[in-house]
Design a protein around this motif. Structure first.
Motif, PDB file in Angstrom:
ATOM      1  N   SER A  91       2.666   7.100   7.105  1.00  0.00           N
ATOM      2  CA  SER A  91       2.063   6.544   8.312  1.00  0.00           C
ATOM      3  C   SER A  91       3.155   6.027   9.230  1.00  0.00           C
TER       4      SER A  91
ATOM      5  N   GLN B 190       6.206   6.465   3.545  1.00  0.00           N
ATOM      6  CA  GLN B 190       5.934   7.765   2.939  1.00  0.00           C
ATOM      7  C   GLN B 190       4.737   7.684   1.996  1.00  0.00           C
ATOM      8  N   GLY B 191       3.805   6.775   2.299  1.00  0.00           N
ATOM      9  CA  GLY B 191       2.623   6.612   1.461  1.00  0.00           C
ATOM     10  C   GLY B 191       1.560   7.640   1.745  1.00  0.00           C
ATOM     11  N   ALA B 192       0.354   7.349   1.251  1.00  0.00           N
ATOM     12  CA  ALA B 192      -0.764   8.296   1.388  1.00  0.00           C
ATOM     13  C   ALA B 192      -1.416   8.240   2.752  1.00  0.00           C
TER      14      ALA B 192
ATOM     15  N   TYR C 159       0.790  -1.235   0.000  1.00  0.00           N
ATOM     16  CA  TYR C 159       0.000   0.000   0.000  1.00  0.00           C
ATOM     17  C   TYR C 159       0.821   1.283   0.000  1.00  0.00           C
ATOM     18  N   ALA C 160       2.094   1.220   0.350  1.00  0.00           N
ATOM     19  CA  ALA C 160       2.918   2.438   0.393  1.00  0.00           C
ATOM     20  C   ALA C 160       4.337   2.123  -0.044  1.00  0.00           C
TER      21      ALA C 160
ATOM     22  N   GLN D 273       3.058  13.451   4.665  1.00  0.00           N
ATOM     23  CA  GLN D 273       2.438  12.226   4.203  1.00  0.00           C
ATOM     24  C   GLN D 273       3.139  11.053   4.859  1.00  0.00           C
TER      25      GLN D 273
END
Length: 533
Positions: free
Chosen positions: A488, A446-448, A423-424, A486
């Motif tokens: 998580s 550093q994903g969304a 996912y990231a 950005q």
């Protein structure tokens, strides 16, 4: 504010006592309870209400022993006990005092007997107050590598030894630290009781969801539900030692001060409405970066209101914190108090100081910590990911973790890494914090960003949604928070059955950038590991 609250209260109390003894019923008895609350709100203490009661009793009861005199005294005692219930934590001691005084009812005209009885009650009040104050404030502060805590509390001049000011610091299992400071309006035992209620609500919510806005909102609801006529100010902060950041919110409290390494003092100005004033959405969250050599100072308004000029008090405190020169013979918090207030303050003062100690010279200003393992790589580099997991497992084994715990930790690591890969994808940082009773695995991408729900998917045949549920089930604690900009930040407290683990003598292969300071970059080369010691 009434010009002479004690005189006015004495008149109301005497009239209410006469009315009750003339016609005792529940409504009249309930009025005694309301009078007790009026006394507390007007600043009258336990000694004051006892004195008022005895004067009212003298005005109401005949001292000639006659038929029915004892019954009338018993009714008078019922009224006194109900009015005194606002001081519930001292009621038991005062029942003993009152029973002793009632046994001497025929001698109430003698000044000496009355004075001695009241003095005994006061001494008992002092003892209870001291014990209560010791129990209300934290006995110990957290022990965290490279972060030093110091606190100081001083009751007001002439006060009975307790009030509504508090400070608190609490380390959570995932390594974050909750700090709070606040002040309940009024003084005496009633304010102290409310203070304990708010402090415990802050702690309880912090364990479940360490968000300063949610914490203040819960404290505000508790205060309005249990004490709708009182108000309080509070400051709550969440320190993240891995991200080196402070997230905070305030409810009408004086701004905390953050001294940066260069001596500049920053006011943390976000200030919502006082607790107890219902204004939805009044609490706002702010974030500030922390650096090695910084100092955070939290305090209550008694520290800057001594001269009755808040601006002057704030300037004086600013100058003192900026110079950061305190005598070594006392703690930093006490030294701040003594420098700002030469003599004893008119109001209670609580101070909490958090020092972020300088790191080894090869670390950057931002990423500093002690006993933290760190890896940085790109998710597409399978060899680097495999090597990182192997080194993490090797460290767990070296620390004495049992094979079952190592197996679960490896599974957790794989699930978190797999979630980021899916996912990231891109740069990733992995930290393991060894400072607490159990290691904490941090994975920063550093994903969304994403919302984590600790539940299985409703569709039993769904391919997604089980990995993080497994992580939450197999760790002592798991949470995800968004990062600034950005990305998580996932935190997993590794479950260890043979506590405590042996502390590892961490060594490092240090890579330096070409700059003169010799600090590391924000990201290691793919697969390279650095152990921060």
């Amino acid at each position: 504010m009434i010009a002479n609250p004690k005189k006015s209260f004495r008149q109301m109390y005497s009239a209410a006592l006469k009315a009750y003894m003339h016609r005792p019923d529940e409504a009249a008895l309930h009025r005694a309870y309301k009078l007790g609350r009026v006394a507390a709100n007007q600043g009258l203490g336990p000694l004051d209400i006892t004195d008022v009661y005895h004067h009212a009793l003298q005005d109401t009861v005949s001292f000639d022993v006659s038929v029915g005199a004892q019954l009338r005294l018993d009714k008078a005692y019922d009224f006194f006990a109900e009015s005194f219930s606002s001081f519930e934590m001292l009621l038991r001691g005062y029942r003993e005092t009152n029973a002793r005084l009632l046994s001497l009812s025929e001698k109430l005209r003698h000044e000496k007997a009355t004075t001695e009885a009241l003095l005994a009650a006061y001494e008992r009040t002092e003892l209870v107050a001291k014990s209560f104050q010791e129990a209300a404030l934290p006995l110990i502060l957290p022990e965290v590598a490279d972060i030093r805590f110091d606190a100081y509390y001083k009751s007001a001049s002439g006060d009975s030894g307790f009030g509504g000011d508090w400070y608190d610091a609490l380390r959570l299992a995932d390594g974050r630290i909750i700090v709070s400071v606040g002040d309940v309006g009024g003084n005496g035992l009633s304010a102290a009781i409310v203070m304990v209620t708010i402090r415990q609500v802050i702690r309880g919510v912090a364990y479940i969801h360490p968000d300063p806005v949610m914490i203040l909102a819960a404290a505000e609801k508790a205060l309005r539900a249990e004490h709708p006529d009182l108000y309080a100010s509070a400051f709550v902060g969440v320190i993240d030692p891995i991200e080196m950041a402070l997230t905070y919110a305030s409810a009408g409290h004086p701004p905390a001060l953050l001294r940066h390494p260069d001596g500049w003092v920053e006011d943390l100005l976000e200030c919502g409405i006082l607790l107890g004033v219902r204004v939805p959405g009044s609490f706002k969250e702010k974030r500030v970066d922390l650096f090695a050599g910084s100092t955070l100072v939290l305090y209550t308004n008694g520290l800057i209101e001594e001269s009755k000029d808040i601006i002057t008090g704030q300037v004086k405190l600013h100058d003192l914190i900026s110079k950061h020169c305190f005598p070594s013979k006392t703690g930093v918090a006490q030294a701040i108090y003594e420098a700002v207030i030469p003599e004893r303050a008119r109001d209670d003062v609580a101070i909490l100081v958090v020092d972020f100690i300088s790191p080894p010279s090869f670390l950057s200003k931002k990423k500093r910590s002690n006993r933290v393992s760190r890896w940085g790589f790109v998710t597409s580099d399978a060899k680097a990911a495999h090597r990182t997991r192997g080194e993490f497992i090797k460290e767990l084994k070296a620390a004495g973790a049992q094979s079952d715990d190592v197996f679960v930790a490896e599974l957790v690591f794989g699930e978190l890494l797999g979630n980021v890969v899916r996912y990231a994808p891109g740069p990733i940082e992995v930290f393991v914090d060894w400072n607490g009773p159990a290691p904490v695995l941090h994975v920063c991408d550093q994903g969304a960003g994403f919302f984590y729900s600790p539940h299985l998917p409703k569709d039993p045949f769904a391919e997604n949604g089980r990995g993080l549920f497994i992580v939450a089930s197999m760790t002592d604690e798991y949470n995800v928070t968004p990062m600034v900009g950005q990305g998580s930040h996932a935190r997993a407290v590794i479950r260890i059955t043979n506590q405590p683990l042996t502390h590892l003598p961490l060594r490092s292969r240090r890579r330096r950038d070409s700059n003169e300071s010799g600090t590391i970059g924000a990201m290691e080369t793919p697969g390279e590991k650095m152990l921060i010691v």
